[in-house]
Each structure stands twice: as C-alpha cells, then as structure tokens.
Design a protein around this motif. Structure first.
Motif, PDB file in Angstrom:
ATOM      1  N   GLU A 167      16.957   8.499 -13.814  1.00 13.93           N
ATOM      2  CA  GLU A 167      17.492   7.389 -14.596  1.00 13.93           C
ATOM      3  C   GLU A 167      18.760   6.806 -13.961  1.00 13.93           C
ATOM      4  O   GLU A 167      18.978   5.593 -13.984  1.00 13.93           O
ATOM      5  N   VAL A 168      19.591   7.668 -13.395  1.00  9.62           N
ATOM      6  CA  VAL A 168      20.805   7.183 -12.725  1.00  9.62           C
ATOM      7  C   VAL A 168      20.430   6.333 -11.510  1.00  9.62           C
ATOM      8  O   VAL A 168      20.993   5.252 -11.280  1.00  9.62           O
ATOM      9  N   LEU A 169      19.469   6.809 -10.713  1.00  7.69           N
ATOM     10  CA  LEU A 169      19.059   6.073  -9.514  1.00  7.69           C
ATOM     11  C   LEU A 169      18.379   4.752  -9.877  1.00  7.69           C
ATOM     12  O   LEU A 169      18.570   3.737  -9.195  1.00  7.69           O
ATOM     13  N   ARG A 170      17.598   4.755 -10.945  1.00  9.43           N
ATOM     14  CA  ARG A 170      16.921   3.534 -11.363  1.00  9.43           C
ATOM     15  C   ARG A 170      17.861   2.574 -12.085  1.00  9.43           C
ATOM     16  O   ARG A 170      17.594   1.380 -12.157  1.00  9.43           O
ATOM     17  N   GLY A 171      18.958   3.112 -12.615  1.00  7.93           N
ATOM     18  CA  GLY A 171      19.870   2.285 -13.403  1.00  7.93           C
ATOM     19  C   GLY A 171      21.050   1.730 -12.631  1.00  7.93           C
ATOM     20  O   GLY A 171      21.876   1.019 -13.216  1.00  7.93           O
ATOM     21  N   SER A 221       6.397  -0.935  -2.895  1.00  8.82           N
ATOM     22  CA  SER A 221       6.565  -0.942  -1.440  1.00  8.82           C
ATOM     23  C   SER A 221       7.078  -2.294  -0.958  1.00  8.82           C
ATOM     24  O   SER A 221       7.927  -2.371  -0.056  1.00  8.82           O
ATOM     25  N   VAL A 222       6.573  -3.361  -1.547  1.00 12.01           N
ATOM     26  CA  VAL A 222       7.045  -4.703  -1.200  1.00 12.01           C
ATOM     27  C   VAL A 222       8.514  -4.869  -1.586  1.00 12.01           C
ATOM     28  O   VAL A 222       9.312  -5.431  -0.823  1.00 12.01           O
ATOM     29  N   ILE A 223       8.877  -4.363  -2.746  1.00 18.78           N
ATOM     30  CA  ILE A 223      10.277  -4.427  -3.177  1.00 18.78           C
ATOM     31  C   ILE A 223      11.172  -3.648  -2.222  1.00 18.78           C
ATOM     32  O   ILE A 223      12.269  -4.096  -1.865  1.00 18.78           O
ATOM     33  N   GLY A 249       9.664   8.590   0.242  1.00 12.80           N
ATOM     34  CA  GLY A 249       9.815   8.308  -1.181  1.00 12.80           C
ATOM     35  C   GLY A 249       8.579   8.705  -1.972  1.00 12.80           C
ATOM     36  O   GLY A 249       8.683   9.265  -3.076  1.00 12.80           O
ATOM     37  N   VAL A 250       7.394   8.432  -1.431  1.00 13.55           N
ATOM     38  CA  VAL A 250       6.151   8.825  -2.087  1.00 13.55           C
ATOM     39  C   VAL A 250       6.075  10.341  -2.209  1.00 13.55           C
ATOM     40  O   VAL A 250       5.743  10.884  -3.276  1.00 13.55           O
ATOM     41  N   LEU A 251       6.385  11.042  -1.111  1.00 11.01           N
ATOM     42  CA  LEU A 251       6.319  12.506  -1.123  1.00 11.01           C
ATOM     43  C   LEU A 251       7.312  13.104  -2.120  1.00 11.01           C
ATOM     44  O   LEU A 251       6.953  13.940  -2.955  1.00 11.01           O
ATOM     45  N   LEU A 252       8.568  12.645  -2.042  1.00 14.82           N
ATOM     46  CA  LEU A 252       9.589  13.164  -2.959  1.00 14.82           C
ATOM     47  C   LEU A 252       9.278  12.782  -4.407  1.00 14.82           C
ATOM     48  O   LEU A 252       9.462  13.576  -5.324  1.00 14.82           O
ATOM     49  N   GLY A 253       8.808  11.555  -4.598  1.00 18.12           N
ATOM     50  CA  GLY A 253       8.480  11.101  -5.942  1.00 18.12           C
ATOM     51  C   GLY A 253       7.357  11.914  -6.561  1.00 18.12           C
ATOM     52  O   GLY A 253       7.402  12.254  -7.757  1.00 18.12           O
ATOM     53  N   PHE A 254       6.355  12.245  -5.751  1.00 18.50           N
ATOM     54  CA  PHE A 254       5.249  13.068  -6.256  1.00 18.50           C
ATOM     55  C   PHE A 254       5.741  14.468  -6.622  1.00 18.50           C
ATOM     56  O   PHE A 254       5.350  15.020  -7.659  1.00 18.50           O
ATOM     57  N   VAL A 255       6.596  15.040  -5.769  1.00 18.54           N
ATOM     58  CA  VAL A 255       7.140  16.371  -6.056  1.00 18.54           C
ATOM     59  C   VAL A 255       7.958  16.351  -7.350  1.00 18.54           C
ATOM     60  O   VAL A 255       7.824  17.240  -8.207  1.00 18.54           O
ATOM     61  N   ILE A 288      15.603   8.157  -1.144  1.00 13.90           N
ATOM     62  CA  ILE A 288      15.977   8.659  -2.469  1.00 13.90           C
ATOM     63  C   ILE A 288      15.780   7.580  -3.534  1.00 13.90           C
ATOM     64  O   ILE A 288      15.285   7.840  -4.636  1.00 13.90           O
ATOM     65  N   TYR A 289      16.163   6.355  -3.194  1.00 14.31           N
ATOM     66  CA  TYR A 289      15.988   5.237  -4.115  1.00 14.31           C
ATOM     67  C   TYR A 289      14.503   5.040  -4.427  1.00 14.31           C
ATOM     68  O   TYR A 289      14.110   4.861  -5.590  1.00 14.31           O
ATOM     69  N   ALA A 290      13.669   5.098  -3.387  1.00 14.30           N
ATOM     70  CA  ALA A 290      12.227   4.925  -3.581  1.00 14.30           C
ATOM     71  C   ALA A 290      11.639   6.068  -4.389  1.00 14.30           C
ATOM     72  O   ALA A 290      10.775   5.859  -5.250  1.00 14.30           O
ATOM     73  N   ALA A 291      12.108   7.294  -4.138  1.00 12.02           N
ATOM     74  CA  ALA A 291      11.558   8.464  -4.817  1.00 12.02           C
ATOM     75  C   ALA A 291      11.727   8.373  -6.334  1.00 12.02           C
ATOM     76  O   ALA A 291      10.847   8.795  -7.094  1.00 12.02           O
ATOM     77  N   ALA A 292      12.853   7.826  -6.777  1.00 12.18           N
ATOM     78  CA  ALA A 292      13.087   7.705  -8.219  1.00 12.18           C
ATOM     79  C   ALA A 292      12.022   6.831  -8.877  1.00 12.18           C
ATOM     80  O   ALA A 292      11.500   7.170  -9.950  1.00 12.18           O
ATOM     81  N   TYR A 293      11.675   5.729  -8.232  1.00 12.06           N
ATOM     82  CA  TYR A 293      10.678   4.824  -8.805  1.00 12.06           C
ATOM     83  C   TYR A 293       9.258   5.358  -8.641  1.00 12.06           C
ATOM     84  O   TYR A 293       8.433   5.254  -9.552  1.00 12.06           O
TER      85      TYR A 293
END
Length: 222
Positions: free
Chosen positions: A60-64, A153-155, A33-39, A97-102
């Motif tokens: 926004e879809v993944l976060r919503g 990460s805790v979440i 998630g960190v890697l994808l989120g940074f990209v 994928i869920y983590a990457a969005a955030y």
C-alpha cells in the motif's frame, strides 16, 4: 522555430543507445517485478496474518506514493543507511520494487478469481500446495491476469522516463541532453513522443497477441 531533422541524424548512435538502456531497464524491471509480485501475492495468500499484514502495508505504501519520490529516496537517501547504488542499478531496483507492488495485487486478484471448488477438488486428490499452485491456480488465472499485466507493463515503460532524474542514461536523459546541447528542444520533445509511442504500441500489440494465443491454447479442444 524551424524543425531540423539533421539534429536527430547527427545524434542517432546516442539515441539508439538511450533506447537500448530504456528497453533493458524496462524488460528487466518488468520481469523482476512479475517474479517478486507473484512471490508476495503467494506469501500473502498462504502465509497467514503474520505475513499478510506487513506485506500488505508495504504494498500500500508503494502504491500510494509517486515513483518519483520513491526513486529519489532510494538514490539520495540510501547512502544515509549505508546503501549506495550507481544510477543504473538504483533505477532497476526502484523500478522492480515499484512494479512488484502492482503485480502482487494483480496476482492476488487472480488467485481470488479461481473458483474455490477447483482448489478443493485438487486437495481431495491429494495434490500438495505447490502442485495446486502450478497445476490449478496458475493455468486458470493466466487469462485473468494477462490483460492488466500488459497494461501495467505499458505504464512501467512510461514511468521509466522518471529515471532521468537520477542521471540514468536512458532515452529521456539522452534526448534531453541533445536538445539542450543543440538548442533543439522541439526536435527533442517530438522525438521522445514518437519513440515512446512506437514502443508502447508495439508492446500493446504483443500483449494482445499473447492474450489471443493463450486464449486459443486454453480453450482448444483436446
């Protein structure tokens, strides 16, 4: 109802196995998630509107939408479009994928928090865009993104319990099965709460230690 600790003792190997699966999925999902989120954050910053708009919509879809719905769609809806995954790979994919969005939003905020003058100075020195990211942006925004990253990460650790609905043999699935098998629901619920609390507390303390060390190294005198 009588609390029977022997139930926990009898099933200790299964419980340890469930903890191992939970930790493995959590750590792997978090790192991916960190890697994808940074990209994603980098592409949105430097890719122009052609990349920013569609990636922003996906984020926004993944976060919503709830993670529960997302993992249901991937596991049960995937075969309709030719994607059939076993529970563990599906759980890892969904969590990543869920983590990457955030994480992408955390990194995007980190990019924005770096003074623009620092970037302009690097450009004047002739640094490439990759060098600016590596030598200017990443070091300066590391302290900014670390606290929200630890919280996320805790979440994610607690969200990993949702993977029990697709029969991933993680902690919640394992302990719930033991509770049903032994008719020891009180013991199962209590054990789940204690184990998750211990892991979350350890993760939070580790994050605070990393933040303290990073702050010390960042501002240490040369």
């Amino acid at each position: 109802m009588i609390f029977d600790p022997n139930v926990i003792v009898r099933h200790l190997p299964e419980i340890v196995s469930g903890i191992g699966v939970t930790l493995a999925l959590w750590i792997a999902g978090m790192l991916l998630g960190v890697l994808l989120g940074f990209v994603v954050a980098t592409l949105r910053r430097y890719g122009g509107a052609l990349l920013d708009l569609p990636l922003g919509l996906v984020v926004e879809v993944l976060r919503g939408t709830p993670f529960l719905i997302q993992i249901f769609l991937v596991y049960y809806g995937g075969p309709f479009i030719g994607i059939s995954l076993d529970p563990i790979p599906c759980g890892l994919f969904g969590l990543s994928i869920y983590a990457a969005a955030y994480y992408s939003e955390i990194f995007r905020a980190g990019y924005g928090a770096v003074p623009h003058g620092h970037v302009e100075a690097a450009e004047c020195l002739g640094l490439s865009r990759l060098q600016i990211i590596r030598r200017i942006l990443l070091p300066e925004m590391s302290l900014i993104v670390l606290p929200p990253s630890v919280n996320l990460s805790v979440i994610l650790l607690k969200e990993s319990a949702v993977l029990s609905i697709i029969t991933v043999p993680e902690l919640t699935t394992t302990v719930s099965a033991i509770g049903s098998q032994e008719y020891a629901f009180l013991e199962a619920i209590f054990l789940l709460a204690v184990i998750y609390w211990v892991i979350v507390e350890a993760a939070a303390r580790l994050g605070r230690f990393a933040e303290s060390r990073l702050s010390t190294l960042r501002f240490a005198a040369p």
